[in-house]
Design an enzyme around this catalytic site. Structure first.
Site, PDB file in Angstrom:
ATOM      1  N   ASN A 214       9.660  -9.584   4.762  1.00 30.56           N
ATOM      2  CA  ASN A 214      10.052  -9.889   3.381  1.00 30.56           C
ATOM      3  C   ASN A 214       9.313 -11.135   2.892  1.00 30.56           C
ATOM      4  O   ASN A 214       9.901 -12.039   2.329  1.00 30.56           O
ATOM      5  CB  ASN A 214      11.566 -10.105   3.299  1.00 30.56           C
ATOM      6  CG  ASN A 214      12.044 -10.264   1.872  1.00 30.56           C
ATOM      7  OD1 ASN A 214      11.606  -9.555   0.985  1.00 30.56           O
ATOM      8  ND2 ASN A 214      12.926 -11.223   1.648  1.00 30.56           N
TER       9      ASN A 214
ATOM     10  N   TYR B  37      -2.082  -7.968  -5.291  1.00 29.41           N
ATOM     11  CA  TYR B  37      -0.672  -7.713  -5.006  1.00 29.41           C
ATOM     12  C   TYR B  37      -0.395  -6.216  -4.993  1.00 29.41           C
ATOM     13  O   TYR B  37       0.254  -5.693  -4.075  1.00 29.41           O
ATOM     14  CB  TYR B  37       0.195  -8.410  -6.046  1.00 29.41           C
ATOM     15  CG  TYR B  37       1.677  -8.324  -5.769  1.00 29.41           C
ATOM     16  CD1 TYR B  37       2.262  -9.143  -4.803  1.00 29.41           C
ATOM     17  CD2 TYR B  37       2.488  -7.441  -6.463  1.00 29.41           C
ATOM     18  CE1 TYR B  37       3.624  -9.072  -4.542  1.00 29.41           C
ATOM     19  CE2 TYR B  37       3.848  -7.361  -6.206  1.00 29.41           C
ATOM     20  CZ  TYR B  37       4.402  -8.178  -5.248  1.00 29.41           C
ATOM     21  OH  TYR B  37       5.750  -8.100  -4.991  1.00 29.41           O
TER      22      TYR B  37
ATOM     23  N   LYS C   3       0.730  -4.061  -1.606  1.00 29.14           N
ATOM     24  CA  LYS C   3       2.002  -3.352  -1.522  1.00 29.14           C
ATOM     25  C   LYS C   3       1.790  -1.853  -1.300  1.00 29.14           C
ATOM     26  O   LYS C   3       2.533  -1.214  -0.554  1.00 29.14           O
ATOM     27  CB  LYS C   3       2.834  -3.605  -2.772  1.00 29.14           C
ATOM     28  CG  LYS C   3       3.309  -5.045  -2.901  1.00 29.14           C
ATOM     29  CD  LYS C   3       4.094  -5.502  -1.670  1.00 29.14           C
ATOM     30  CE  LYS C   3       4.635  -6.907  -1.825  1.00 29.14           C
ATOM     31  NZ  LYS C   3       5.387  -7.367  -0.624  1.00 29.14           N
TER      32      LYS C   3
END
Length: 208
Positions: free
Chosen positions: A45, A105, A109
């Protein structure tokens, strides 16, 4: 519960870590095992938002976000193999679509979603499960700070709420509840999945 993190949390025992250091993941796993005696669950996380298009993206920033969870999984696998453990990765709806200027980003992901499926396929026969959650706009400190920096934060909040069929942004606890379920034995037949937690945002088509 042990957490490896940048800051401090009075509620949980923590191991300070700098995940830009490629040696850090193995050190964190070793320290966690030393303190707890084993490893049952890994929750990745950690992430970093870099606002830049492809032409403006430094190579170091491009490489950063996906490396840490990969190294954490790599270090944790021998321990999780012993306990038939579980991995839950925090992806993003930007692994499914992209906001402007989020090249690194978005790609990281999407890569994490793919890595989730690959680990599930490669290590399922060892009793290891791997899933991911893909949150949308969640009221984290990072997102709240971003909103407060807007010229009109209240107008921005109304606009953001309006793009969600749920009529609001999400709470961290709502994501955490799904992570806890996926990590638990009740989810023992669930692996290789990416679960969107976005108040319906990705299901809603834009108006003409």
């Amino acid at each position: 519960m042990l957490t490896a993190q940048r800051g401090t949390d009075a509620e949980f025992e923590a191991i300070p870590a700098d995940f830009t250091d490629p040696d850090s993941p193995a050190q964190v796993v070793a320290e966690a095992v030393s303190r707890a005696g084993g490893l049952d669950v890994l929750v990745n996380n950690a992430g970093r938002m870099q606002a830049a298009r492809v032409e403006d993206m430094p190579l170091a920033d491009w490489q950063r976000n996906l490396t840490a969870p990969f190294l954490m999984i790599q270090a944790a696998l021998p321990l999780l193999r012993k306990t038939k453990g579980s991995i839950v990765n925090t992806g993003s709806i930007e692994g499914l679509g992209s906001n402007p200027g989020h090249a690194a980003y978005c790609a990281s992901k999407a890569g994490l979603h793919g890595l989730t499926r690959a680990v599930a396929v490669d290590h399922g026969n060892e009793g290891i499960r791997c899933n991911a959650v893909a949150p949308g706009r969640i009221d984290t400190e990072l997102n709240m700070g971003f909103i407060e920096a807007m010229p009109d934060p209240e107008a921005f909040r109304r606009d953001i709420a309006g793009i969600h069929p749920a009529g609001r942004t999400g709470k961290p606890e709502e994501v955490a509840a799904l992570v806890a379920f996926l990590a638990a034995e009740d989810a023992g037949f669930i692996t290789g999945q990416v679960y969107t937690v976005d108040g319906g945002r990705m299901a809603k088509l834009s108006l003409p």
